[in-house]
Design an enzyme around this catalytic site. Structure first.
Site: not given
Length: 548
Positions: A305-307
Protein backbone atom coordinates in the site's frame (compact mmCIF):
# COMPACT_ATOMS: atom_id res chain seq x y z
CA UNK A 1 -2.21 -0.72 24.14
CA UNK A 2 -0.70 -1.97 27.39
CA UNK A 3 -3.05 0.24 29.42
CA UNK A 4 -6.03 -0.93 27.38
CA UNK A 5 -5.18 -4.59 28.00
CA UNK A 6 -4.64 -3.84 31.70
CA UNK A 7 -8.05 -2.16 31.93
CA UNK A 8 -9.54 -5.50 30.87
CA UNK A 9 -7.88 -7.15 33.86
CA UNK A 10 -5.21 -8.86 31.75
CA UNK A 11 -2.06 -6.90 32.45
CA UNK A 12 0.39 -9.82 32.28
CA UNK A 13 3.73 -7.97 32.05
CA UNK A 14 2.86 -5.66 29.15
CA UNK A 15 3.37 -2.54 31.28
CA UNK A 16 6.87 -3.61 32.25
CA UNK A 17 9.39 -0.88 31.53
CA UNK A 18 11.53 -3.14 29.35
CA UNK A 19 8.85 -3.15 26.62
CA UNK A 20 9.31 0.60 26.17
CA UNK A 21 12.36 -0.24 24.04
CA UNK A 22 11.50 -1.38 20.48
CA UNK A 23 14.45 -3.77 20.37
CA UNK A 24 13.10 -5.59 23.45
CA UNK A 25 9.64 -5.82 21.91
CA UNK A 26 11.17 -7.30 18.78
CA UNK A 27 13.15 -9.89 20.71
CA UNK A 28 10.15 -10.73 22.90
CA UNK A 29 7.61 -10.63 20.07
CA UNK A 30 6.41 -14.23 20.48
CA UNK A 31 5.62 -13.67 24.15
CA UNK A 32 3.81 -10.41 23.40
CA UNK A 33 1.83 -12.05 20.61
CA UNK A 34 0.78 -14.88 22.92
CA UNK A 35 -0.53 -12.37 25.46
CA UNK A 36 -2.36 -10.32 22.85
CA UNK A 37 -3.88 -13.43 21.25
CA UNK A 38 -5.39 -14.46 24.59
CA UNK A 39 -6.71 -10.94 25.14
CA UNK A 40 -8.10 -10.48 21.63
CA UNK A 41 -10.10 -13.72 21.81
CA UNK A 42 -12.28 -12.08 24.45
CA UNK A 43 -13.47 -9.43 22.00
CA UNK A 44 -15.20 -9.24 18.65
CA UNK A 45 -13.31 -7.94 15.62
CA UNK A 46 -15.48 -4.85 15.06
CA UNK A 47 -15.41 -4.03 18.79
CA UNK A 48 -11.61 -4.14 18.84
CA UNK A 49 -11.37 -1.92 15.78
CA UNK A 50 -13.83 0.64 17.16
CA UNK A 51 -12.16 0.80 20.56
CA UNK A 52 -8.73 1.05 18.97
CA UNK A 53 -9.71 4.05 16.85
CA UNK A 54 -11.03 5.82 19.93
CA UNK A 55 -7.51 5.41 21.34
CA UNK A 56 -5.88 6.55 18.05
CA UNK A 57 -4.46 3.05 17.47
CA UNK A 58 -4.30 1.83 13.85
CA UNK A 59 -6.20 -1.46 14.20
CA UNK A 60 -8.09 -3.05 11.32
CA UNK A 61 -10.36 -6.02 10.81
CA UNK A 62 -9.06 -8.62 8.39
CA UNK A 63 -12.11 -8.51 6.13
CA UNK A 64 -13.22 -10.67 3.26
CA UNK A 65 -12.49 -8.95 -0.07
CA UNK A 66 -16.14 -8.98 -1.19
CA UNK A 67 -16.92 -6.49 1.59
CA UNK A 68 -15.71 -3.69 -0.67
CA UNK A 69 -19.06 -3.88 -2.51
CA UNK A 70 -20.76 -2.41 0.59
CA UNK A 71 -17.86 -0.48 2.13
CA UNK A 72 -19.21 2.78 3.55
CA UNK A 73 -15.93 4.68 3.30
CA UNK A 74 -15.33 3.75 -0.32
CA UNK A 75 -18.96 4.49 -1.24
CA UNK A 76 -18.72 7.97 0.30
CA UNK A 77 -15.81 8.74 -2.03
CA UNK A 78 -17.36 7.48 -5.28
CA UNK A 79 -16.04 3.95 -5.21
CA UNK A 80 -17.25 1.84 -6.92
CA UNK A 81 -18.28 3.84 -9.97
CA UNK A 82 -21.17 3.04 -12.32
CA UNK A 83 -21.00 3.71 -16.06
CA UNK A 84 -23.83 3.37 -18.57
CA UNK A 85 -23.14 0.96 -21.43
CA UNK A 86 -24.37 1.30 -25.04
CA UNK A 87 -26.79 -1.61 -24.60
CA UNK A 88 -28.68 0.27 -21.89
CA UNK A 89 -27.03 -1.57 -19.04
CA UNK A 90 -24.51 -0.43 -16.46
CA UNK A 91 -20.94 -1.42 -15.71
CA UNK A 92 -19.72 -1.37 -12.11
CA UNK A 93 -16.06 -0.37 -12.16
CA UNK A 94 -13.34 0.58 -9.69
CA UNK A 95 -13.66 4.23 -8.69
CA UNK A 96 -11.09 7.01 -8.61
CA UNK A 97 -7.79 6.31 -6.88
CA UNK A 98 -7.46 10.03 -6.05
CA UNK A 99 -9.81 13.04 -5.94
CA UNK A 100 -8.60 16.25 -7.62
CA UNK A 101 -10.70 19.33 -6.90
CA UNK A 102 -10.06 21.28 -10.14
CA UNK A 103 -9.31 18.54 -12.68
CA UNK A 104 -11.25 15.53 -11.44
CA UNK A 105 -10.90 11.95 -12.63
CA UNK A 106 -13.88 10.75 -14.61
CA UNK A 107 -15.09 7.78 -16.63
CA UNK A 108 -15.99 8.79 -20.18
CA UNK A 109 -16.81 5.51 -21.90
CA UNK A 110 -16.89 1.79 -21.18
CA UNK A 111 -14.24 -0.59 -22.42
CA UNK A 112 -14.57 -0.89 -26.21
CA UNK A 113 -15.71 -3.88 -28.17
CA UNK A 114 -13.11 -5.28 -30.56
CA UNK A 115 -12.75 -2.86 -33.48
CA UNK A 116 -15.57 -0.60 -32.24
CA UNK A 117 -13.71 2.63 -33.04
CA UNK A 118 -12.01 1.73 -36.33
CA UNK A 119 -14.00 4.27 -38.34
CA UNK A 120 -13.71 6.98 -35.69
CA UNK A 121 -9.93 6.69 -35.75
CA UNK A 122 -9.79 6.68 -39.56
CA UNK A 123 -11.81 9.93 -39.68
CA UNK A 124 -9.55 11.65 -37.15
CA UNK A 125 -7.56 14.45 -38.90
CA UNK A 126 -4.50 13.48 -36.85
CA UNK A 127 -4.40 10.13 -38.62
CA UNK A 128 -2.82 10.43 -42.08
CA UNK A 129 -3.21 8.06 -44.98
CA UNK A 130 -4.77 4.61 -44.95
CA UNK A 131 -5.69 2.54 -41.93
CA UNK A 132 -2.65 1.22 -40.11
CA UNK A 133 -0.36 4.04 -41.26
CA UNK A 134 1.30 5.89 -38.42
CA UNK A 135 0.27 9.49 -37.70
CA UNK A 136 2.83 12.23 -38.11
CA UNK A 137 5.29 12.19 -35.24
CA UNK A 138 5.37 15.19 -32.95
CA UNK A 139 8.61 17.08 -32.64
CA UNK A 140 10.30 16.89 -29.26
CA UNK A 141 12.50 19.54 -27.74
CA UNK A 142 15.59 18.06 -26.05
CA UNK A 143 16.14 19.18 -22.49
CA UNK A 144 19.17 21.31 -21.69
CA UNK A 145 22.14 19.27 -20.54
CA UNK A 146 21.53 18.09 -16.98
CA UNK A 147 18.05 19.63 -16.79
CA UNK A 148 15.19 17.76 -15.16
CA UNK A 149 11.49 18.16 -15.78
CA UNK A 150 10.63 19.56 -12.32
CA UNK A 151 13.58 21.92 -12.01
CA UNK A 152 12.43 25.08 -10.20
CA UNK A 153 9.43 23.45 -8.50
CA UNK A 154 9.48 23.87 -4.70
CA UNK A 155 7.81 21.12 -2.64
CA UNK A 156 7.16 21.62 1.07
CA UNK A 157 7.17 18.07 2.43
CA UNK A 158 5.39 17.24 5.71
CA UNK A 159 5.31 13.48 4.99
CA UNK A 160 6.73 10.71 7.15
CA UNK A 161 7.10 6.91 7.38
CA UNK A 162 7.00 5.50 3.79
CA UNK A 163 4.09 6.39 1.46
CA UNK A 164 4.54 10.16 1.49
CA UNK A 165 8.35 10.05 1.34
CA UNK A 166 8.12 7.72 -1.69
CA UNK A 167 5.99 10.34 -3.48
CA UNK A 168 8.35 13.21 -2.72
CA UNK A 169 11.39 11.06 -3.51
CA UNK A 170 10.06 10.61 -7.05
CA UNK A 171 9.53 14.37 -7.35
CA UNK A 172 13.05 15.04 -6.06
CA UNK A 173 14.53 12.61 -8.60
CA UNK A 174 12.80 14.62 -11.32
CA UNK A 175 14.31 17.92 -10.17
CA UNK A 176 11.94 19.35 -7.55
CA UNK A 177 13.49 21.12 -4.58
CA UNK A 178 11.91 19.04 -1.81
CA UNK A 179 12.12 20.71 1.61
CA UNK A 180 11.35 18.20 4.32
CA UNK A 181 9.83 19.76 7.45
CA UNK A 182 10.91 17.66 10.44
CA UNK A 183 10.82 17.52 14.22
CA UNK A 184 13.80 17.21 16.53
CA UNK A 185 12.69 13.65 17.40
CA UNK A 186 12.05 12.54 13.81
CA UNK A 187 11.71 8.77 13.40
CA UNK A 188 14.52 7.27 11.33
CA UNK A 189 15.00 3.85 9.76
CA UNK A 190 18.73 3.26 9.82
CA UNK A 191 21.27 5.73 8.48
CA UNK A 192 19.95 9.08 7.30
CA UNK A 193 22.53 9.16 4.50
CA UNK A 194 21.75 5.66 3.21
CA UNK A 195 19.66 2.73 4.39
CA UNK A 196 15.88 3.00 4.29
CA UNK A 197 15.67 6.58 5.63
CA UNK A 198 18.37 7.76 3.26
CA UNK A 199 16.76 6.01 0.31
CA UNK A 200 13.32 7.45 1.06
CA UNK A 201 14.70 10.98 1.41
CA UNK A 202 17.60 11.06 -1.04
CA UNK A 203 18.06 14.38 -2.80
CA UNK A 204 15.86 16.28 -0.31
CA UNK A 205 16.63 19.10 2.12
CA UNK A 206 15.87 18.82 5.86
CA UNK A 207 14.55 21.73 7.94
CA UNK A 208 13.67 21.33 11.63
CA UNK A 209 10.87 23.61 12.86
CA UNK A 210 9.19 23.64 16.26
CA UNK A 211 5.57 23.78 15.10
CA UNK A 212 4.36 23.90 18.72
CA UNK A 213 5.85 27.42 18.85
CA UNK A 214 3.77 30.07 17.02
CA UNK A 215 6.97 31.43 15.49
CA UNK A 216 7.88 28.01 14.08
CA UNK A 217 4.39 27.66 12.65
CA UNK A 218 4.68 31.12 11.07
CA UNK A 219 7.95 30.06 9.43
CA UNK A 220 6.12 27.05 7.98
CA UNK A 221 3.42 29.37 6.64
CA UNK A 222 6.03 31.66 5.12
CA UNK A 223 7.59 28.68 3.35
CA UNK A 224 4.16 27.59 2.12
CA UNK A 225 3.69 31.04 0.53
CA UNK A 226 6.73 30.31 -1.63
CA UNK A 227 6.00 26.66 -2.41
CA UNK A 228 4.46 25.20 -5.52
CA UNK A 229 3.37 22.03 -3.71
CA UNK A 230 2.60 21.33 -0.03
CA UNK A 231 2.23 17.62 0.71
CA UNK A 232 1.46 15.62 3.86
CA UNK A 233 0.33 12.12 4.84
CA UNK A 234 -1.08 12.85 8.29
CA UNK A 235 -4.65 12.15 9.33
CA UNK A 236 -6.74 15.19 8.29
CA UNK A 237 -6.90 16.87 11.70
CA UNK A 238 -3.14 17.53 11.86
CA UNK A 239 -2.79 19.99 8.99
CA UNK A 240 -6.18 21.49 9.87
CA UNK A 241 -5.02 22.18 13.44
CA UNK A 242 -1.97 24.01 12.06
CA UNK A 243 -4.07 26.04 9.62
CA UNK A 244 -2.18 24.34 6.78
CA UNK A 245 -5.07 22.41 5.27
CA UNK A 246 -6.09 23.42 1.74
CA UNK A 247 -8.28 26.31 2.86
CA UNK A 248 -5.49 27.72 4.99
CA UNK A 249 -2.87 27.18 2.30
CA UNK A 250 -5.01 28.74 -0.42
CA UNK A 251 -5.35 31.89 1.68
CA UNK A 252 -1.55 32.06 1.83
CA UNK A 253 -0.85 30.98 -1.75
CA UNK A 254 -3.82 30.88 -4.18
CA UNK A 255 -1.99 28.83 -6.82
CA UNK A 256 -0.66 26.16 -4.44
CA UNK A 257 -1.10 22.46 -5.13
CA UNK A 258 -2.00 20.88 -1.78
CA UNK A 259 -1.55 17.09 -1.70
CA UNK A 260 -3.17 15.26 1.23
CA UNK A 261 -2.19 11.58 1.42
CA UNK A 262 -4.11 10.50 4.51
CA UNK A 263 -5.05 6.90 5.15
CA UNK A 264 -8.74 7.20 4.29
CA UNK A 265 -8.99 10.58 2.58
CA UNK A 266 -10.37 13.92 3.74
CA UNK A 267 -14.02 12.89 3.47
CA UNK A 268 -16.16 9.93 4.49
CA UNK A 269 -17.08 8.38 7.84
CA UNK A 270 -13.58 6.98 8.44
CA UNK A 271 -11.66 10.13 7.49
CA UNK A 272 -10.23 10.69 10.99
CA UNK A 273 -9.13 7.10 11.57
CA UNK A 274 -5.42 6.40 11.75
CA UNK A 275 -3.80 3.70 9.65
CA UNK A 276 -0.67 2.15 8.24
CA UNK A 277 -0.36 0.33 4.94
CA UNK A 278 -0.82 -3.19 6.39
CA UNK A 279 -4.05 -2.18 8.15
CA UNK A 280 -5.45 -0.78 4.89
CA UNK A 281 -4.54 -4.03 3.17
CA UNK A 282 -6.36 -5.99 5.88
CA UNK A 283 -9.56 -3.95 5.56
CA UNK A 284 -9.66 -4.50 1.80
CA UNK A 285 -9.18 -8.26 2.06
CA UNK A 286 -5.69 -8.60 0.65
CA UNK A 287 -4.66 -11.12 3.36
CA UNK A 288 -7.43 -13.43 2.11
CA UNK A 289 -6.32 -13.03 -1.49
CA UNK A 290 -2.67 -13.66 -0.54
CA UNK A 291 -3.27 -16.92 1.34
CA UNK A 292 -2.68 -20.38 0.01
CA UNK A 293 -5.95 -22.12 -0.96
CA UNK A 294 -7.66 -23.21 2.25
CA UNK A 295 -5.00 -21.54 4.39
CA UNK A 296 -5.09 -18.72 6.92
CA UNK A 297 -5.00 -15.08 5.80
CA UNK A 298 -1.47 -14.01 4.94
CA UNK A 299 0.25 -10.87 3.75
CA UNK A 300 3.43 -9.16 2.66
CA UNK A 301 6.44 -8.61 4.84
CA UNK A 302 6.52 -5.07 3.46
CA UNK A 303 3.65 -2.67 2.79
CA UNK A 304 2.54 -2.74 -0.84
CA UNK A 305 0.00 0.00 0.00
CA UNK A 306 2.79 2.44 0.85
CA UNK A 307 4.53 1.96 -2.48
CA UNK A 308 1.30 2.31 -4.46
CA UNK A 309 0.33 5.38 -2.44
CA UNK A 310 3.71 6.99 -3.07
CA UNK A 311 3.65 6.36 -6.81
CA UNK A 312 0.07 7.61 -7.18
CA UNK A 313 0.89 10.63 -5.00
CA UNK A 314 3.72 11.61 -7.35
CA UNK A 315 1.59 11.04 -10.46
CA UNK A 316 -1.32 13.06 -9.08
CA UNK A 317 1.03 15.89 -8.08
CA UNK A 318 2.45 16.08 -11.60
CA UNK A 319 -1.08 16.04 -13.04
CA UNK A 320 -2.06 18.96 -10.78
CA UNK A 321 1.09 20.90 -11.72
CA UNK A 322 0.32 20.33 -15.41
CA UNK A 323 -3.20 21.66 -14.85
CA UNK A 324 -1.74 24.72 -13.10
CA UNK A 325 0.70 25.33 -15.96
CA UNK A 326 -2.22 25.34 -18.40
CA UNK A 327 -4.74 27.34 -16.31
CA UNK A 328 -2.85 29.09 -13.50
CA UNK A 329 -5.15 27.31 -11.05
CA UNK A 330 -3.95 25.42 -8.00
CA UNK A 331 -6.02 22.68 -6.42
CA UNK A 332 -6.47 20.10 -3.70
CA UNK A 333 -5.26 16.57 -4.37
CA UNK A 334 -7.11 14.31 -1.92
CA UNK A 335 -5.41 10.91 -2.08
CA UNK A 336 -7.00 8.51 0.40
CA UNK A 337 -4.60 5.58 0.43
CA UNK A 338 -7.49 3.21 1.20
CA UNK A 339 -9.32 4.06 -2.03
CA UNK A 340 -6.07 4.11 -3.98
CA UNK A 341 -5.27 0.59 -2.81
CA UNK A 342 -8.80 -0.58 -3.68
CA UNK A 343 -8.29 0.62 -7.24
CA UNK A 344 -5.38 -1.84 -7.55
CA UNK A 345 -7.28 -5.02 -6.69
CA UNK A 346 -6.74 -6.17 -10.26
CA UNK A 347 -8.89 -8.48 -12.37
CA UNK A 348 -10.72 -9.76 -9.28
CA UNK A 349 -12.19 -6.31 -8.58
CA UNK A 350 -15.05 -6.73 -11.06
CA UNK A 351 -16.35 -9.81 -9.25
CA UNK A 352 -15.68 -8.30 -5.82
CA UNK A 353 -17.62 -5.14 -6.67
CA UNK A 354 -20.60 -7.37 -7.37
CA UNK A 355 -20.24 -8.81 -3.87
CA UNK A 356 -18.98 -12.18 -5.12
CA UNK A 357 -16.37 -14.37 -3.50
CA UNK A 358 -12.99 -14.67 -5.19
CA UNK A 359 -10.72 -17.60 -4.49
CA UNK A 360 -7.10 -16.76 -3.68
CA UNK A 361 -5.13 -17.16 -6.94
CA UNK A 362 -2.06 -18.53 -5.21
CA UNK A 363 0.61 -18.79 -7.90
CA UNK A 364 -1.95 -19.52 -10.62
CA UNK A 365 -2.60 -17.35 -13.64
CA UNK A 366 -4.95 -14.39 -13.29
CA UNK A 367 -4.94 -13.88 -17.06
CA UNK A 368 -7.03 -16.98 -17.71
CA UNK A 369 -6.57 -20.76 -17.28
CA UNK A 370 -2.92 -21.80 -17.70
CA UNK A 371 -0.72 -24.76 -16.84
CA UNK A 372 2.00 -25.08 -15.80
CA UNK A 373 1.98 -21.74 -13.99
CA UNK A 374 3.69 -21.35 -10.65
CA UNK A 375 6.92 -21.28 -8.67
CA UNK A 376 9.09 -24.35 -8.42
CA UNK A 377 11.81 -25.16 -5.92
CA UNK A 378 15.34 -25.45 -7.30
CA UNK A 379 18.62 -26.94 -6.13
CA UNK A 380 20.44 -25.53 -3.08
CA UNK A 381 23.21 -22.99 -3.75
CA UNK A 382 26.07 -21.48 -1.74
CA UNK A 383 24.75 -18.42 0.10
CA UNK A 384 28.00 -16.44 -0.20
CA UNK A 385 28.59 -16.59 3.55
CA UNK A 386 29.93 -20.12 3.79
CA UNK A 387 26.51 -21.71 4.12
CA UNK A 388 23.88 -23.20 1.80
CA UNK A 389 20.68 -21.52 0.59
CA UNK A 390 17.95 -24.14 0.10
CA UNK A 391 15.26 -21.54 -0.55
CA UNK A 392 15.80 -21.02 -4.27
CA UNK A 393 12.85 -20.95 -6.67
CA UNK A 394 11.99 -20.21 -10.28
CA UNK A 395 8.70 -18.88 -11.67
CA UNK A 396 7.43 -20.46 -14.90
CA UNK A 397 4.38 -19.29 -16.85
CA UNK A 398 3.01 -21.24 -19.83
CA UNK A 399 0.02 -19.42 -21.33
CA UNK A 400 -0.43 -21.26 -24.64
CA UNK A 401 0.31 -24.48 -26.47
CA UNK A 402 3.35 -23.07 -28.28
CA UNK A 403 5.00 -22.21 -24.96
CA UNK A 404 4.22 -25.70 -23.69
CA UNK A 405 5.81 -27.33 -26.75
CA UNK A 406 8.95 -25.25 -26.17
CA UNK A 407 9.07 -26.21 -22.48
CA UNK A 408 8.38 -29.87 -23.26
CA UNK A 409 11.26 -29.93 -25.73
CA UNK A 410 13.66 -28.63 -23.06
CA UNK A 411 12.39 -31.19 -20.55
CA UNK A 412 12.55 -34.09 -23.02
CA UNK A 413 16.09 -33.07 -23.99
CA UNK A 414 17.03 -33.53 -20.32
CA UNK A 415 15.54 -37.00 -20.16
CA UNK A 416 12.04 -35.99 -19.00
CA UNK A 417 10.20 -37.82 -21.75
CA UNK A 418 6.87 -37.68 -19.89
CA UNK A 419 6.55 -34.07 -21.09
CA UNK A 420 5.90 -35.28 -24.65
CA UNK A 421 2.74 -37.20 -23.66
CA UNK A 422 -0.10 -36.42 -26.05
CA UNK A 423 -2.52 -35.66 -23.20
CA UNK A 424 -0.37 -32.62 -22.30
CA UNK A 425 -0.47 -31.12 -25.79
CA UNK A 426 -3.67 -29.17 -25.09
CA UNK A 427 -4.62 -26.75 -22.34
CA UNK A 428 -7.53 -28.96 -21.28
CA UNK A 429 -5.19 -31.92 -20.90
CA UNK A 430 -2.64 -29.93 -18.93
CA UNK A 431 -5.31 -28.51 -16.60
CA UNK A 432 -6.63 -32.03 -15.95
CA UNK A 433 -3.10 -33.21 -15.16
CA UNK A 434 -1.99 -30.06 -13.35
CA UNK A 435 -0.85 -31.75 -10.12
CA UNK A 436 1.16 -34.43 -11.96
CA UNK A 437 2.57 -31.75 -14.25
CA UNK A 438 3.71 -29.59 -11.33
CA UNK A 439 5.31 -32.55 -9.56
CA UNK A 440 7.18 -33.62 -12.68
CA UNK A 441 8.36 -30.10 -13.40
CA UNK A 442 9.58 -29.59 -9.85
CA UNK A 443 11.53 -32.86 -9.95
CA UNK A 444 13.38 -31.36 -12.90
CA UNK A 445 13.93 -27.90 -11.35
CA UNK A 446 14.95 -29.42 -8.00
CA UNK A 447 18.05 -30.87 -9.65
CA UNK A 448 19.12 -27.55 -11.15
CA UNK A 449 20.07 -24.09 -9.99
CA UNK A 450 17.42 -21.42 -10.42
CA UNK A 451 19.58 -19.29 -12.72
CA UNK A 452 20.33 -22.28 -14.95
CA UNK A 453 16.61 -23.06 -15.27
CA UNK A 454 15.85 -19.44 -16.13
CA UNK A 455 18.52 -19.30 -18.84
CA UNK A 456 17.56 -22.64 -20.41
CA UNK A 457 13.88 -21.75 -20.61
CA UNK A 458 14.43 -18.17 -21.77
CA UNK A 459 16.59 -19.46 -24.63
CA UNK A 460 13.65 -21.65 -25.62
CA UNK A 461 11.22 -18.72 -25.49
CA UNK A 462 9.48 -19.77 -22.27
CA UNK A 463 8.60 -17.12 -19.68
CA UNK A 464 10.71 -18.02 -16.66
CA UNK A 465 12.53 -16.06 -13.98
CA UNK A 466 14.42 -16.58 -10.75
CA UNK A 467 12.41 -15.66 -7.66
CA UNK A 468 14.99 -13.04 -6.81
CA UNK A 469 16.45 -12.11 -3.46
CA UNK A 470 17.90 -8.69 -2.75
CA UNK A 471 21.35 -10.13 -3.45
CA UNK A 472 20.13 -11.33 -6.86
CA UNK A 473 18.88 -7.85 -7.72
CA UNK A 474 22.11 -6.20 -6.60
CA UNK A 475 24.03 -8.40 -9.07
CA UNK A 476 21.40 -8.37 -11.84
CA UNK A 477 23.16 -7.84 -15.21
CA UNK A 478 20.11 -6.24 -16.87
CA UNK A 479 19.76 -3.64 -14.13
CA UNK A 480 23.51 -3.02 -14.25
CA UNK A 481 23.44 -2.61 -18.05
CA UNK A 482 20.73 0.06 -17.78
CA UNK A 483 22.51 1.91 -14.98
CA UNK A 484 19.61 1.37 -12.62
CA UNK A 485 21.48 1.61 -9.33
CA UNK A 486 22.72 5.09 -8.49
CA UNK A 487 25.81 5.79 -6.40
CA UNK A 488 26.12 9.29 -4.97
CA UNK A 489 28.75 11.00 -2.85
CA UNK A 490 28.08 12.11 0.72
CA UNK A 491 29.42 15.34 2.25
CA UNK A 492 31.49 13.21 4.62
CA UNK A 493 33.52 11.80 1.71
CA UNK A 494 31.77 8.44 1.46
CA UNK A 495 29.17 7.21 -0.99
CA UNK A 496 25.74 5.59 -0.89
CA UNK A 497 24.03 3.37 -3.47
CA UNK A 498 20.29 3.54 -4.11
CA UNK A 499 17.73 2.06 -6.42
CA UNK A 500 17.43 4.57 -9.22
CA UNK A 501 14.88 6.12 -11.57
CA UNK A 502 12.88 3.20 -13.03
CA UNK A 503 12.63 4.50 -16.60
CA UNK A 504 14.99 6.00 -19.17
CA UNK A 505 13.83 9.13 -21.01
CA UNK A 506 15.64 11.15 -23.64
CA UNK A 507 13.82 14.40 -22.75
CA UNK A 508 13.11 13.90 -19.03
CA UNK A 509 16.28 12.41 -17.55
CA UNK A 510 15.67 12.05 -13.84
CA UNK A 511 18.51 11.19 -11.50
CA UNK A 512 19.34 10.70 -7.85
CA UNK A 513 20.94 14.02 -6.98
CA UNK A 514 22.26 13.28 -3.51
CA UNK A 515 22.07 11.14 -0.38
CA UNK A 516 19.54 11.53 2.38
CA UNK A 517 19.90 14.70 4.50
CA UNK A 518 20.98 14.79 8.10
CA UNK A 519 18.32 16.07 10.50
CA UNK A 520 18.12 19.86 10.11
CA UNK A 521 21.08 19.92 7.74
CA UNK A 522 19.54 22.57 5.49
CA UNK A 523 17.63 24.71 8.01
CA UNK A 524 19.95 27.71 7.65
CA UNK A 525 20.21 27.42 3.86
CA UNK A 526 16.42 27.24 3.31
CA UNK A 527 15.56 30.07 5.71
CA UNK A 528 18.20 32.24 4.09
CA UNK A 529 17.35 31.36 0.47
CA UNK A 530 13.55 31.37 0.60
CA UNK A 531 12.75 33.68 3.52
CA UNK A 532 15.71 36.05 3.44
CA UNK A 533 16.52 35.64 7.14
CA UNK A 534 20.06 36.69 7.92
CA UNK A 535 22.51 34.72 10.04
CA UNK A 536 21.84 36.76 13.16
CA UNK A 537 18.10 36.10 12.85
CA UNK A 538 18.73 32.39 12.31
CA UNK A 539 20.98 32.24 15.36
CA UNK A 540 18.32 33.93 17.48
CA UNK A 541 15.62 31.50 16.33
CA UNK A 542 17.87 28.57 17.14
CA UNK A 543 18.78 29.94 20.56
CA UNK A 544 15.08 30.28 21.38
CA UNK A 545 14.26 26.71 20.26
CA UNK A 546 12.19 27.70 17.23
CA UNK A 547 14.48 25.89 14.78
CA UNK A 548 17.23 23.30 14.96
Amino acid sequence: LAEWVASDGEAWDLRDARWEEPVNRKEGAEHLFDCLDLWARRHGVEELMEQAHLRRLPYAAVREPRRIARDEQLAARGFPATLATPDGGAAVLPGPPVLLSASPWRLTRPAPRLGEHDEEVRRDPAWRGSAGQEPEARATVPAAAGARVLDGVVVLDFTWVVAGPVATRILADQGARVIKIERRDAMDFGSRRGGLSGNLNRGKQSVVLNLADPRGLELARDLARRADVVIDNFSPRVMRNWGLDYEGLRALNPSVVAVAMSGFGLTGPWRDNVSYGPTLQALLGFPYLMRLPGGDPAGWGYSWSDMLGGMMGALATVAALRHRDRTGEGQLVDLGQYGNLASFLGPASFALLRGEDVAPPGNGSQEGPAAPHGVYRCAPEPDGRGGVDDDRWVAIAVLDDDAWRALAAVLAGDGEGWALASRLATLAGRLAARDDLDRGLERWTRARRAGDVERALQRAGVAAGVVASAADLAADPQLEHRGYFATVATPEGGCETFDGVPFVSSTMPGRVAGPGPLLGEHTDLVLRDLLGIDQAGIAALRAEGVIA
